[in-house]
Design a protein around this motif. Sequence first.
Motif, PDB file in Angstrom:
ATOM      1  N   LEU A   1      -1.073  -0.521  -9.626  1.00  0.00           N
ATOM      2  CA  LEU A   1       0.331  -0.258  -9.349  1.00  0.00           C
ATOM      3  C   LEU A   1       0.732  -0.705  -7.944  1.00  0.00           C
ATOM      4  O   LEU A   1       0.004  -0.474  -6.971  1.00  0.00           O
ATOM      5  CB  LEU A   1       0.621   1.233  -9.505  1.00  0.00           C
ATOM      6  CG  LEU A   1       0.394   1.816 -10.914  1.00  0.00           C
ATOM      7  CD1 LEU A   1       0.563   3.329 -10.901  1.00  0.00           C
ATOM      8  CD2 LEU A   1       1.363   1.180 -11.910  1.00  0.00           C
ATOM      9  N   GLY A   2       1.898  -1.323  -7.864  1.00  0.00           N
ATOM     10  CA  GLY A   2       2.499  -1.655  -6.586  1.00  0.00           C
ATOM     11  C   GLY A   2       1.821  -2.812  -5.882  1.00  0.00           C
ATOM     12  O   GLY A   2       0.875  -3.419  -6.370  1.00  0.00           O
TER      13      GLY A   2
ATOM     14  N   LEU B   1      -0.258  10.057   1.279  1.00  0.00           N
ATOM     15  CA  LEU B   1       0.971  10.516   0.635  1.00  0.00           C
ATOM     16  C   LEU B   1       1.828   9.343   0.185  1.00  0.00           C
ATOM     17  O   LEU B   1       2.365   9.343  -0.935  1.00  0.00           O
ATOM     18  CB  LEU B   1       1.760  11.422   1.577  1.00  0.00           C
ATOM     19  CG  LEU B   1       3.090  11.958   1.038  1.00  0.00           C
ATOM     20  CD1 LEU B   1       2.904  12.697  -0.280  1.00  0.00           C
ATOM     21  CD2 LEU B   1       3.767  12.867   2.071  1.00  0.00           C
ATOM     22  N   GLN B   2       1.962   8.322   1.023  1.00  0.00           N
ATOM     23  CA  GLN B   2       2.780   7.173   0.648  1.00  0.00           C
ATOM     24  C   GLN B   2       2.225   6.477  -0.588  1.00  0.00           C
ATOM     25  O   GLN B   2       2.996   6.002  -1.440  1.00  0.00           O
ATOM     26  CB  GLN B   2       2.863   6.182   1.806  1.00  0.00           C
ATOM     27  CG  GLN B   2       3.878   5.068   1.582  1.00  0.00           C
ATOM     28  CD  GLN B   2       5.291   5.604   1.416  1.00  0.00           C
ATOM     29  OE1 GLN B   2       5.750   6.417   2.225  1.00  0.00           O
ATOM     30  NE2 GLN B   2       5.985   5.181   0.362  1.00  0.00           N
ATOM     31  N   ASP B   3       0.901   6.427  -0.710  1.00  0.00           N
ATOM     32  CA  ASP B   3       0.305   5.792  -1.886  1.00  0.00           C
ATOM     33  C   ASP B   3       0.623   6.561  -3.160  1.00  0.00           C
ATOM     34  O   ASP B   3       0.817   5.960  -4.223  1.00  0.00           O
ATOM     35  CB  ASP B   3      -1.207   5.650  -1.698  1.00  0.00           C
ATOM     36  CG  ASP B   3      -1.558   4.538  -0.719  1.00  0.00           C
ATOM     37  OD1 ASP B   3      -0.675   3.716  -0.399  1.00  0.00           O
ATOM     38  OD2 ASP B   3      -2.718   4.486  -0.260  1.00  0.00           O
ATOM     39  N   GLN B   4       0.678   7.879  -3.082  1.00  0.00           N
ATOM     40  CA  GLN B   4       1.049   8.660  -4.268  1.00  0.00           C
ATOM     41  C   GLN B   4       2.504   8.396  -4.650  1.00  0.00           C
ATOM     42  O   GLN B   4       2.834   8.250  -5.839  1.00  0.00           O
ATOM     43  CB  GLN B   4       0.821  10.155  -4.016  1.00  0.00           C
ATOM     44  CG  GLN B   4      -0.621  10.543  -3.741  1.00  0.00           C
ATOM     45  CD  GLN B   4      -1.558  10.197  -4.877  1.00  0.00           C
ATOM     46  OE1 GLN B   4      -1.238  10.385  -6.059  1.00  0.00           O
ATOM     47  NE2 GLN B   4      -2.741   9.678  -4.539  1.00  0.00           N
ATOM     48  N   VAL B   5       3.376   8.314  -3.639  1.00  0.00           N
ATOM     49  CA  VAL B   5       4.792   8.034  -3.905  1.00  0.00           C
ATOM     50  C   VAL B   5       4.955   6.640  -4.506  1.00  0.00           C
ATOM     51  O   VAL B   5       5.657   6.449  -5.517  1.00  0.00           O
ATOM     52  CB  VAL B   5       5.608   8.159  -2.606  1.00  0.00           C
ATOM     53  CG1 VAL B   5       7.056   7.699  -2.834  1.00  0.00           C
ATOM     54  CG2 VAL B   5       5.580   9.595  -2.098  1.00  0.00           C
ATOM     55  N   ASP B   6       4.295   5.653  -3.892  1.00  0.00           N
ATOM     56  CA  ASP B   6       4.431   4.280  -4.383  1.00  0.00           C
ATOM     57  C   ASP B   6       3.881   4.129  -5.798  1.00  0.00           C
ATOM     58  O   ASP B   6       4.468   3.417  -6.630  1.00  0.00           O
ATOM     59  CB  ASP B   6       3.705   3.319  -3.437  1.00  0.00           C
ATOM     60  CG  ASP B   6       4.402   3.194  -2.088  1.00  0.00           C
ATOM     61  OD1 ASP B   6       5.519   3.726  -1.945  1.00  0.00           O
ATOM     62  OD2 ASP B   6       3.811   2.582  -1.171  1.00  0.00           O
ATOM     63  N   ALA B   7       2.756   4.769  -6.073  1.00  0.00           N
ATOM     64  CA  ALA B   7       2.181   4.688  -7.415  1.00  0.00           C
ATOM     65  C   ALA B   7       3.102   5.337  -8.439  1.00  0.00           C
ATOM     66  O   ALA B   7       3.294   4.799  -9.548  1.00  0.00           O
ATOM     67  CB  ALA B   7       0.808   5.351  -7.437  1.00  0.00           C
ATOM     68  N   LEU B   8       3.687   6.463  -8.078  1.00  0.00           N
ATOM     69  CA  LEU B   8       4.617   7.150  -8.988  1.00  0.00           C
ATOM     70  C   LEU B   8       5.791   6.261  -9.334  1.00  0.00           C
ATOM     71  O   LEU B   8       6.148   6.092 -10.509  1.00  0.00           O
ATOM     72  CB  LEU B   8       5.082   8.455  -8.335  1.00  0.00           C
ATOM     73  CG  LEU B   8       6.195   9.208  -9.062  1.00  0.00           C
ATOM     74  CD1 LEU B   8       5.715   9.714 -10.420  1.00  0.00           C
ATOM     75  CD2 LEU B   8       6.692  10.374  -8.198  1.00  0.00           C
ATOM     76  N   HIS B   9       6.401   5.656  -8.322  1.00  0.00           N
ATOM     77  CA  HIS B   9       7.572   4.819  -8.582  1.00  0.00           C
ATOM     78  C   HIS B   9       7.210   3.555  -9.351  1.00  0.00           C
ATOM     79  O   HIS B   9       7.957   3.119 -10.246  1.00  0.00           O
ATOM     80  CB  HIS B   9       8.258   4.473  -7.261  1.00  0.00           C
ATOM     81  CG  HIS B   9       8.928   5.655  -6.620  1.00  0.00           C
ATOM     82  ND1 HIS B   9       9.214   5.732  -5.285  1.00  0.00           N
ATOM     83  CD2 HIS B   9       9.363   6.824  -7.163  1.00  0.00           C
ATOM     84  CE1 HIS B   9       9.800   6.890  -5.009  1.00  0.00           C
ATOM     85  NE2 HIS B   9       9.891   7.573  -6.142  1.00  0.00           N
ATOM     86  N   ALA B  10       6.053   2.962  -9.039  1.00  0.00           N
ATOM     87  CA  ALA B  10       5.633   1.768  -9.764  1.00  0.00           C
ATOM     88  C   ALA B  10       5.300   2.097 -11.212  1.00  0.00           C
ATOM     89  O   ALA B  10       5.600   1.316 -12.124  1.00  0.00           O
ATOM     90  CB  ALA B  10       4.424   1.136  -9.068  1.00  0.00           C
ATOM     91  N   ALA B  11       4.684   3.247 -11.446  1.00  0.00           N
ATOM     92  CA  ALA B  11       4.370   3.651 -12.820  1.00  0.00           C
ATOM     93  C   ALA B  11       5.643   3.894 -13.618  1.00  0.00           C
ATOM     94  O   ALA B  11       5.741   3.517 -14.795  1.00  0.00           O
ATOM     95  CB  ALA B  11       3.495   4.898 -12.809  1.00  0.00           C
TER      96      ALA B  11
END
Length: 694
Positions: free
Chosen positions: A445-446, A530-540
């Motif tokens: 993701l991302g 934390l940013q990686d969790q946010v980015d993965a969520l939005h990309a998913a």
Amino acid sequence: MSSNSFPRRSARTQGFTLGAPRSFTVTGDGTRVLFLRSASGTDRSNCLWLLDTENGEERLLVDPAQLLPHDQVSPEEQARRERARERSTGITTYATDRDGRLAAFTLSSRLFVIDITSGATRELPARQPVADPRPDPSGRRIAYLSGGQLRLINVDGSEDRALAEPEDENISWGAAEFIAAEEMRRHRGYWWNPDGTAVLATRVDESPVQFWYLADPARPEVAPRAVRYPAAGTANAEVALAVLTVEGERIDVDWDRGAFPYLVAAHWSAHGQPLITVQSRDQRTQLVLAVDPQNGRTTELHRDTDPHWLEIKTGWPAWTPNGELVRIAAQDNAYRLFVGDRPWTPPELQVRAVLDVADDILLSASAEPTEIHLYRATADGVEQLTTTPGVHTGTRSGRTLVISASTPDREKTRTTVLRNGTEIAEISNHAETSGMQLNIQFLRLGERQLRSALLLPSHYRPGDGPLPVLVDPYGGPQAQRVLRRQQGHLTSQWFADQGFAVLVTDGRGMSGRGPEWDRAIAGDLAGPPLQDQVDALHAAAAEHPELDLNRVAIRGWSFGGYLAALAVLRRPDVFHAAIAGAAVVDWQLYDTHYTERYLGDPNTNPEVYQANSLLRDAPKLNRPLLIVHGTVDDNVVMAHSLRLSAALTAAARPHTMLPLPGVSHMPTDEVTSENLLLLQVDFLRKALGLQHDG
């Protein structure tokens, strides 16, 4: 809830791990494989087993219930098991002589030995409590720990005596100190020489380490325990080494312990002098030293430096049979195997561990971070021994290799025995299966190609409608969650089957992607994870429109608990509820080696610790937060959650606090484990405004 429900069965089977074979030892000639296994998928007591590689037959060697019906665990043994994350009973560890003819183990802190050939098991009259018994390579004597002493007893039970005795109660011989066991993967503190005439042993002085006093609030009649805890920025135990001969001579090992106080690893084989790896307090310099056992002098063989820190990989240092140094070092943004000064693995491969050293070297490594494979390395190149996508571990001796494979297509780990590369036997796995159908997709993701696993309800079909999202990470350094296997994803699937889309992401700092990826969190355990969790969520969600970004929760344990609380405190625009289990709240309350590796010394960098603490963000909370913590946790002590709750209360921020009486860092009790899952689902449904299914 039914006794056959997933929470009940998962708790009863310790996550469907009981009954699986483990702790393999291939004997010197390769004709036998020793291993531990409990009788069934609900039996916690491990027995010692043998597989005859000549005919493929398994034979029970030791059933603890036949020796001691009631296993009583000493406080010292309980602490060792906590460091090793050991939840089983019975025989939890064992050790053998060089040829695998004799094995030693403890039950109820008593010493037992078994003659592997005859099957005869005897208790030896050793001083109790007994811990970490290890036969010498020749099988004549057993060394063991008791009451701070390193002791020796002959196999016939005669001449039980102390090889080294502590001068006072703060000193112990032959045991791994807290930091080594918890953070360096060094769970032992003594090593036999090849002919069984001497031992290289640690001398640990804990007197500089501060006392913490841990009490169980649920048991006011029990006095608090005084434990030595080396919190970040405070003094560590002082670790020294000595060569102790069986005749009673002591030769102290000499190195600059002031500059290099951490003893990372030790090795003593027939191919050269004893080897030790030592590390500076800031973990930026690491030496491999050869020890002269005659006088204790050391010679520097190799030095590694890094501007941030040096990762510890297991299985090195070691000697090859022709006397070349084996090590793992960072080069070309890869962890590479070196023999002498030559790299034996390419930059495309991330070496995780050295498993065996002979004329060739058996490795655990990854070309793709979600898979772990076995490789055979020589000066001429690397041969991949396992190819099926999944997670593979192995051990070998001579021509016999044992491979355990966990793969996406089967829930149980499959363990096979190979001779000269040909499968000759499979070791039975008695673990139960969950009965669940995993609906899992492995994603990248991302822009950072974040390795993620997305789990949807097993009955979900495209067009069924939007799903609330549960982000379910660990998210901290090293402990990968996204691996191509079923084990490790079962609880996430159960949450998915409660009506969630569950997203698990391994962000920066996670193993398997090389030194630069590891060091992206230097000085900042909050921002990149934390940013990686946010980015993965939005990309998913961009790829899977069924994810409802208006209803997003996050749960986690330990570092994952820290990350979950951090998410609702700093990104309430993304995360609408959180469950923080055993969370690290204030990094100054966590241990030296782990915390200083990433954040430095709090005495010189207090602002870094403040920036990574949850306490200063407490007034920002405006989302539902469930805080869960075991009352007797000696790793992430309950003070973390209590201080967070106090800061939230001081700021008049509503939250929910769930203490787990009598529970340490991980719940082990069946009822607690089951109900904790149910309580989490109930909290998530209420917090996200979901209709309860009844």
